[in-house]
Design a protein around this motif. Structure first.
Motif, short mmCIF file in Angstrom:
data_model
loop_
_atom_site.label_atom_id
_atom_site.label_comp_id
_atom_site.label_asym_id
_atom_site.label_seq_id
_atom_site.Cartn_x
_atom_site.Cartn_y
_atom_site.Cartn_z
N GLY A 28 -46.43 26.28 13.18
CA GLY A 28 -47.07 24.98 13.55
C GLY A 28 -47.33 25.24 15.01
O GLY A 28 -47.06 26.23 15.74
N LYS A 29 -48.11 24.22 15.44
CA LYS A 29 -48.43 23.92 16.98
C LYS A 29 -47.92 22.64 17.36
O LYS A 29 -48.36 21.73 16.71
CB LYS A 29 -49.87 24.27 17.08
CG LYS A 29 -50.26 24.10 18.62
CD LYS A 29 -51.79 24.41 18.87
CE LYS A 29 -52.11 24.44 20.38
NZ LYS A 29 -53.60 24.80 20.58
N VAL A 30 -47.33 22.78 18.37
CA VAL A 30 -46.87 21.49 19.18
C VAL A 30 -47.74 21.34 20.43
O VAL A 30 -48.08 21.90 21.12
CB VAL A 30 -45.45 21.58 19.65
CG1 VAL A 30 -44.87 20.23 20.22
CG2 VAL A 30 -44.65 21.88 18.58
N ILE A 31 -48.28 19.82 20.08
CA ILE A 31 -49.37 19.41 21.20
C ILE A 31 -48.97 17.92 21.49
O ILE A 31 -48.03 17.29 21.07
CB ILE A 31 -50.58 19.33 20.61
CG1 ILE A 31 -50.73 18.35 19.33
CG2 ILE A 31 -51.34 20.52 20.07
CD1 ILE A 31 -52.20 18.19 18.76
N LYS A 35 -54.11 17.17 22.26
CA LYS A 35 -55.06 18.13 22.81
C LYS A 35 -54.27 19.23 23.60
O LYS A 35 -54.39 20.34 23.26
CB LYS A 35 -56.12 17.59 23.55
CG LYS A 35 -55.78 16.72 24.93
CD LYS A 35 -56.81 16.08 25.52
CE LYS A 35 -56.38 15.27 26.40
NZ LYS A 35 -57.13 14.27 26.94
N GLU A 36 -53.39 18.95 24.16
CA GLU A 36 -52.78 19.93 25.18
C GLU A 36 -51.39 20.50 24.58
O GLU A 36 -50.59 19.70 23.94
CB GLU A 36 -52.28 19.06 26.54
CG GLU A 36 -53.28 18.73 27.54
CD GLU A 36 -54.19 19.74 28.00
OE1 GLU A 36 -53.49 20.75 28.41
OE2 GLU A 36 -55.32 19.62 27.94
N PRO A 37 -51.15 21.77 24.65
CA PRO A 37 -50.11 22.43 23.81
C PRO A 37 -49.01 22.29 24.90
O PRO A 37 -48.89 21.72 26.01
CB PRO A 37 -50.44 23.86 24.01
CG PRO A 37 -51.53 23.97 25.07
CD PRO A 37 -52.16 22.73 25.10
N VAL A 38 -47.77 21.97 24.07
CA VAL A 38 -46.49 21.96 24.65
C VAL A 38 -45.68 23.23 24.72
O VAL A 38 -45.36 23.63 23.76
CB VAL A 38 -45.64 20.80 24.13
CG1 VAL A 38 -44.24 20.50 24.84
CG2 VAL A 38 -46.39 19.46 24.04
N THR A 96 -45.02 27.71 2.85
CA THR A 96 -46.14 28.28 3.70
C THR A 96 -46.90 27.26 4.57
O THR A 96 -48.13 27.24 4.82
CB THR A 96 -47.22 29.11 2.85
OG1 THR A 96 -47.68 28.37 1.89
CG2 THR A 96 -46.59 30.43 2.45
N ASP A 97 -46.33 26.11 4.88
CA ASP A 97 -46.82 25.06 5.66
C ASP A 97 -47.39 25.69 6.99
O ASP A 97 -46.80 26.37 7.52
CB ASP A 97 -45.82 23.70 5.79
CG ASP A 97 -45.74 22.91 4.68
OD1 ASP A 97 -46.65 23.00 3.72
OD2 ASP A 97 -44.99 22.18 4.62
N THR A 98 -48.26 25.06 7.35
CA THR A 98 -48.66 25.02 8.98
C THR A 98 -49.14 23.60 9.29
O THR A 98 -50.02 23.05 8.78
CB THR A 98 -50.08 26.06 8.91
OG1 THR A 98 -49.78 27.18 8.43
CG2 THR A 98 -50.51 26.10 10.55
N LEU A 99 -48.61 23.32 10.30
CA LEU A 99 -48.59 21.98 10.91
C LEU A 99 -49.20 21.87 12.27
O LEU A 99 -48.75 22.56 13.18
CB LEU A 99 -47.39 21.05 10.67
CG LEU A 99 -46.93 20.94 9.32
CD1 LEU A 99 -45.54 20.26 9.37
CD2 LEU A 99 -47.88 19.81 8.54
N ALA A 100 -49.81 20.83 12.75
CA ALA A 100 -50.03 20.47 13.96
C ALA A 100 -49.15 19.06 14.38
O ALA A 100 -49.11 18.19 13.77
CB ALA A 100 -51.57 20.13 14.37
N ILE A 101 -48.24 19.40 15.33
CA ILE A 101 -47.14 18.10 15.33
C ILE A 101 -47.43 17.48 16.79
O ILE A 101 -47.45 18.46 17.95
CB ILE A 101 -45.80 18.85 15.48
CG1 ILE A 101 -45.61 19.28 13.93
CG2 ILE A 101 -44.54 17.69 15.87
CD1 ILE A 101 -44.38 20.32 13.77
#
Length: 143
Positions: A28-31, A35-38, A96-101
């Protein structure tokens, strides 16, 4: 005999690689603010049944993280935390989850700040020594 051992070794290696592939992954990606990544947030993988800690990782400089699922519980959740942000939980539905958190800031604004300064009791200058009477203990409360 050598051929039999080689065959057993290849068979066991293929079985292990198949078992590892079946474990799956979660990424996943933490934002923040959509918009801005953490960068360098803490991501914990926990079991739903007893909240036991399974794995820990950190996000990279672009906010991405990835877990390889261990053998064990089938249902897990991710706990994402970072100083200055509210802790967020994300349920993992599939292996196989992919999340934007998205993290929300938890900072508080100060209404008013007052900065005060006091003179030293004794100041040494080049040509004299100054004793500030208003800073002495006997002067406290006489105002």
């Amino acid at each position: 005999m050598f051929l039999l051992k080689s065959f057993l070794l290849l068979f066991s290696l293929s079985f292990i690689s198949t078992a590892l592939q079946a474990q799956g992954h979660f990424q996943g990606k933490v934002i923040q603010d959509e918009k801005e990544p953490v960068a360098f947030a803490t991501v914990l993988l926990r079991a739903v049944s007893d909240s036991s800690l399974l794995q820990t990782t950190f996000t990279d400089s672009t906010g991405y993280f990835r877990f390889q699922f261990p053998q064990g519980p089938s249902s897990c959740y991710a706990e994402i935390s970072m100083l200055g942000y509210q802790t967020t939980f994300a349920a993992i539905q599939q292996r196989t989850d992919t999340l934007a958190i998205s993290l929300l800031q938890s900072g508080k604004r100060l209404g008013r700040v007052t900065i005060t300064d006091r003179k030293n009791l004794i100041e040494r200058k080049a040509d004299r020594t100054v004793f500030n009477v208003d800073q002495s203990i006997s002067a406290i409360g006489n105002y």
